[in-house]
Scaffold this motif. Structure first.
Motif, PDB file in Angstrom:
ATOM      1  N   LYS A   1      16.856 -42.238  57.161  1.00 35.77           N
ATOM      2  CA  LYS A   1      17.220 -43.725  57.702  1.00 35.77           C
ATOM      3  C   LYS A   1      17.502 -43.470  59.139  1.00 35.77           C
ATOM      4  CE  LYS A   1      17.635 -46.385  53.746  1.00 35.77           C
ATOM      5  NZ  LYS A   1      17.044 -47.638  53.939  1.00 35.77           N
ATOM      6  N   VAL A   2      18.326 -42.620  59.168  1.00 35.67           N
ATOM      7  CA  VAL A   2      19.139 -42.371  60.639  1.00 35.67           C
ATOM      8  C   VAL A   2      17.941 -42.052  61.754  1.00 35.67           C
ATOM      9  CG1 VAL A   2      20.389 -40.508  61.817  1.00 35.67           C
ATOM     10  CG2 VAL A   2      21.175 -41.753  59.976  1.00 35.67           C
ATOM     11  N   ALA A   3      16.832 -41.068  61.039  1.00 38.17           N
ATOM     12  CA  ALA A   3      15.630 -40.462  61.772  1.00 38.17           C
ATOM     13  C   ALA A   3      14.677 -41.877  62.374  1.00 38.17           C
ATOM     14  CB  ALA A   3      15.065 -39.689  61.023  1.00 38.17           C
ATOM     15  N   ALA A   4      14.554 -42.704  61.172  1.00 39.15           N
ATOM     16  CA  ALA A   4      13.830 -43.760  61.714  1.00 39.15           C
ATOM     17  C   ALA A   4      14.330 -45.036  62.644  1.00 39.15           C
ATOM     18  CB  ALA A   4      13.404 -44.665  60.277  1.00 39.15           C
ATOM     19  N   LEU A   5      15.622 -45.089  62.459  1.00 41.69           N
ATOM     20  CA  LEU A   5      16.463 -46.024  63.315  1.00 41.69           C
ATOM     21  C   LEU A   5      16.651 -45.194  64.939  1.00 41.69           C
ATOM     22  CD1 LEU A   5      18.131 -48.619  63.689  1.00 41.69           C
ATOM     23  CD2 LEU A   5      20.107 -47.534  62.941  1.00 41.69           C
TER      24      LEU A   5
ATOM     25  N   ALA B   1      24.532 -45.641  61.937  1.00 47.12           N
ATOM     26  CA  ALA B   1      24.030 -46.263  63.034  1.00 47.12           C
ATOM     27  C   ALA B   1      24.604 -45.494  64.283  1.00 47.12           C
ATOM     28  CB  ALA B   1      24.457 -47.665  63.050  1.00 47.12           C
ATOM     29  N   ARG B   2      25.949 -45.115  64.243  1.00 40.79           N
ATOM     30  CA  ARG B   2      26.530 -44.219  65.400  1.00 40.79           C
ATOM     31  C   ARG B   2      25.848 -43.108  65.419  1.00 40.79           C
ATOM     32  NH1 ARG B   2      32.053 -45.891  62.916  1.00 40.79           N
ATOM     33  NH2 ARG B   2      32.580 -47.520  64.239  1.00 40.79           N
ATOM     34  N   ILE B   3      25.493 -42.569  64.279  1.00 43.33           N
ATOM     35  CA  ILE B   3      24.730 -41.035  64.446  1.00 43.33           C
ATOM     36  C   ILE B   3      23.423 -41.391  64.934  1.00 43.33           C
ATOM     37  CG2 ILE B   3      23.653 -39.261  63.114  1.00 43.33           C
ATOM     38  CD1 ILE B   3      25.974 -39.601  61.084  1.00 43.33           C
TER      39      ILE B   3
ATOM     40  N   PHE C   1      21.435 -46.022  74.395  1.00 45.08           N
ATOM     41  CA  PHE C   1      22.584 -47.228  73.734  1.00 45.08           C
ATOM     42  C   PHE C   1      23.717 -46.583  73.169  1.00 45.08           C
ATOM     43  CE2 PHE C   1      18.101 -48.691  73.135  1.00 45.08           C
ATOM     44  CZ  PHE C   1      18.063 -49.603  74.252  1.00 45.08           C
ATOM     45  N   GLU C   2      24.030 -45.318  73.441  1.00 50.25           N
ATOM     46  CA  GLU C   2      25.154 -44.643  73.033  1.00 50.25           C
ATOM     47  C   GLU C   2      26.551 -45.188  73.319  1.00 50.25           C
ATOM     48  OE1 GLU C   2      25.760 -40.198  73.116  1.00 50.25           O
ATOM     49  OE2 GLU C   2      23.728 -40.254  74.228  1.00 50.25           O
ATOM     50  N   GLY C   3      26.537 -45.978  74.169  1.00 47.57           N
ATOM     51  CA  GLY C   3      27.929 -46.760  74.686  1.00 47.57           C
ATOM     52  C   GLY C   3      28.238 -47.774  73.924  1.00 47.57           C
ATOM     53  N   LEU C   4      27.202 -48.200  72.669  1.00 42.60           N
ATOM     54  CA  LEU C   4      27.415 -49.383  71.913  1.00 42.60           C
ATOM     55  C   LEU C   4      28.127 -48.906  70.541  1.00 42.60           C
ATOM     56  CD1 LEU C   4      23.977 -51.153  71.787  1.00 42.60           C
ATOM     57  CD2 LEU C   4      26.077 -51.745  73.149  1.00 42.60           C
TER      58      LEU C   4
ATOM     59  N   ASP D   1      31.331 -48.436  69.866  1.00 42.25           N
ATOM     60  CA  ASP D   1      32.349 -48.909  69.251  1.00 42.25           C
ATOM     61  C   ASP D   1      32.137 -50.246  68.861  1.00 42.25           C
ATOM     62  OD1 ASP D   1      31.521 -49.594  71.942  1.00 42.25           O
ATOM     63  OD2 ASP D   1      33.602 -50.427  72.776  1.00 42.25           O
ATOM     64  N   LEU D   2      31.194 -50.944  69.125  1.00 43.88           N
ATOM     65  CA  LEU D   2      30.653 -52.307  68.415  1.00 43.88           C
ATOM     66  C   LEU D   2      30.544 -52.034  66.720  1.00 43.88           C
ATOM     67  CD1 LEU D   2      28.479 -53.965  71.031  1.00 43.88           C
ATOM     68  CD2 LEU D   2      30.864 -53.969  70.982  1.00 43.88           C
ATOM     69  N   PHE D   3      30.418 -50.791  66.136  1.00 45.05           N
ATOM     70  CA  PHE D   3      30.002 -50.900  64.962  1.00 45.05           C
ATOM     71  C   PHE D   3      31.279 -50.690  64.153  1.00 45.05           C
ATOM     72  CE2 PHE D   3      25.961 -49.908  67.172  1.00 45.05           C
ATOM     73  CZ  PHE D   3      24.859 -50.553  66.128  1.00 45.05           C
ATOM     74  N   THR D   4      31.634 -51.807  63.837  1.00 41.73           N
ATOM     75  CA  THR D   4      32.670 -52.115  62.908  1.00 41.73           C
ATOM     76  C   THR D   4      32.617 -52.964  62.062  1.00 41.73           C
ATOM     77  OG1 THR D   4      34.007 -53.322  64.379  1.00 41.73           O
ATOM     78  CG2 THR D   4      34.762 -50.921  64.340  1.00 41.73           C
ATOM     79  N   GLY D   5      33.126 -53.167  60.800  1.00 41.29           N
ATOM     80  CA  GLY D   5      32.872 -54.079  59.861  1.00 41.29           C
ATOM     81  C   GLY D   5      31.509 -54.241  59.602  1.00 41.29           C
TER      82      GLY D   5
END
Length: 172
Positions: free
Chosen positions: A9-13, A58-60, A67-70, A72-76
Motif C-alpha cells: 500500500k505504501v509503495a502504491a501510494l 501516508a507519511r512514509i 509533497f514531504e512538507g504535508l 504535519d497535516l496527517f492527523t485524525g
C-alpha cells in the motif's frame, strides 16, 4: 493488515504521489460507503484519485516526493486526493466539501508550493486544463472562420455580378 500488505500500500501510494502534480489532504469524519463511493467516482471522472489513508503509512509514502512538507497535516481521520491535472482534484474536493459537512479540506500542495484551505479553494475556481484547451481551440478557430468568410465574400459578390449580367443578357 500484515506487514507485506502495508508495504504494498505504501509503495502504491508513493508511486501515485510521485506522478501527481496536486495533492489535497482532507479529514473525513463519518463518510458513509455510498458517499465515499460517490466522491471516488467524481474524482475518477475528473482524472483524479481519492484514498482514505492511515496517517503513519501516508507519511512514509510521502517521503522522497515533493509533497514531504504535508506530513504535519496527517492527523485524525485523513483522506488524500491527488491528480496530474493541477486543478481537477481541488475542484471536485471543494465542490463535495461544500455539499457534505463530513469532508473537511485541511490543505494541500501544488508541486512544491504548500497550500492552505484558501489556496485550495482559489485553485478550485480556476478553469481545468480541458476547459483551457477548449478556449484556446475556440480562439484559434474564430479568426480562421472570419478569414474564410472574408475570402469567400468577394467571390460570392463576383458570382452575383456575373449572374446579374447573365440575366440581363437573357432578358435583352
Amino acid at each position: 493488515m500484515n506487514r507485506t500488505q502495508k508495504e504494498e500500500k505504501v509503495a502504491a501510494l508513493h508511486e501515485s504521489l510521485k506522478e501527481a502534480v496536486l495533492v489535497i489532504v482532507a479529514h473525513q469524519n463519518g463518510l458513509s460507503v455510498g458517499e465515499s463511493t460517490d466522491l471516488r467516482r467524481r474524482m475518477y471522472q475528473a482524472g483524479a484519485n481519492f484514498r482514505v489513508t492511515k496517517n503513519r503509512l501516508a507519511r512514509i509514502a510521502l517521503k522522497g516526493t515533493r509533497f514531504e512538507g504535508l506530513d504535519d497535516l496527517f492527523t485524525g481521520p485523513t483522506a488524500v486526493a491527488f491528480s496530474e491535472d493541477p486543478v481537477a482534484a481541488a475542484k471536485v474536493a471543494v465542490e463535495f466539501a461544500k455539499k457534505n459537512d463530513k469532508l473537511t479540506i485541511v490543505g494541500g500542495s501544488l508541486g512544491d508550493q504548500k497550500l492552505d484551505i484558501a489556496g485550495v479553494e482559489a485553485l478550485a475556481k480556476l478553469p481545468s486544463l480541458d476547459e483551457l484547451r477548449g478556449r484556446l481551440v475556440g480562439m484559434i478557430q474564430t479568426p480562421a472562420t472570419r478569414i474564410a468568410g472574408v475570402v469567400q465574400a468577394p467571390a460570392g459578390q463576383l458570382a452575383r455580378v456575373f449572374g446579374a449580367y447573365a440575366r440581363k443578357d437573357e432578358a435583352a
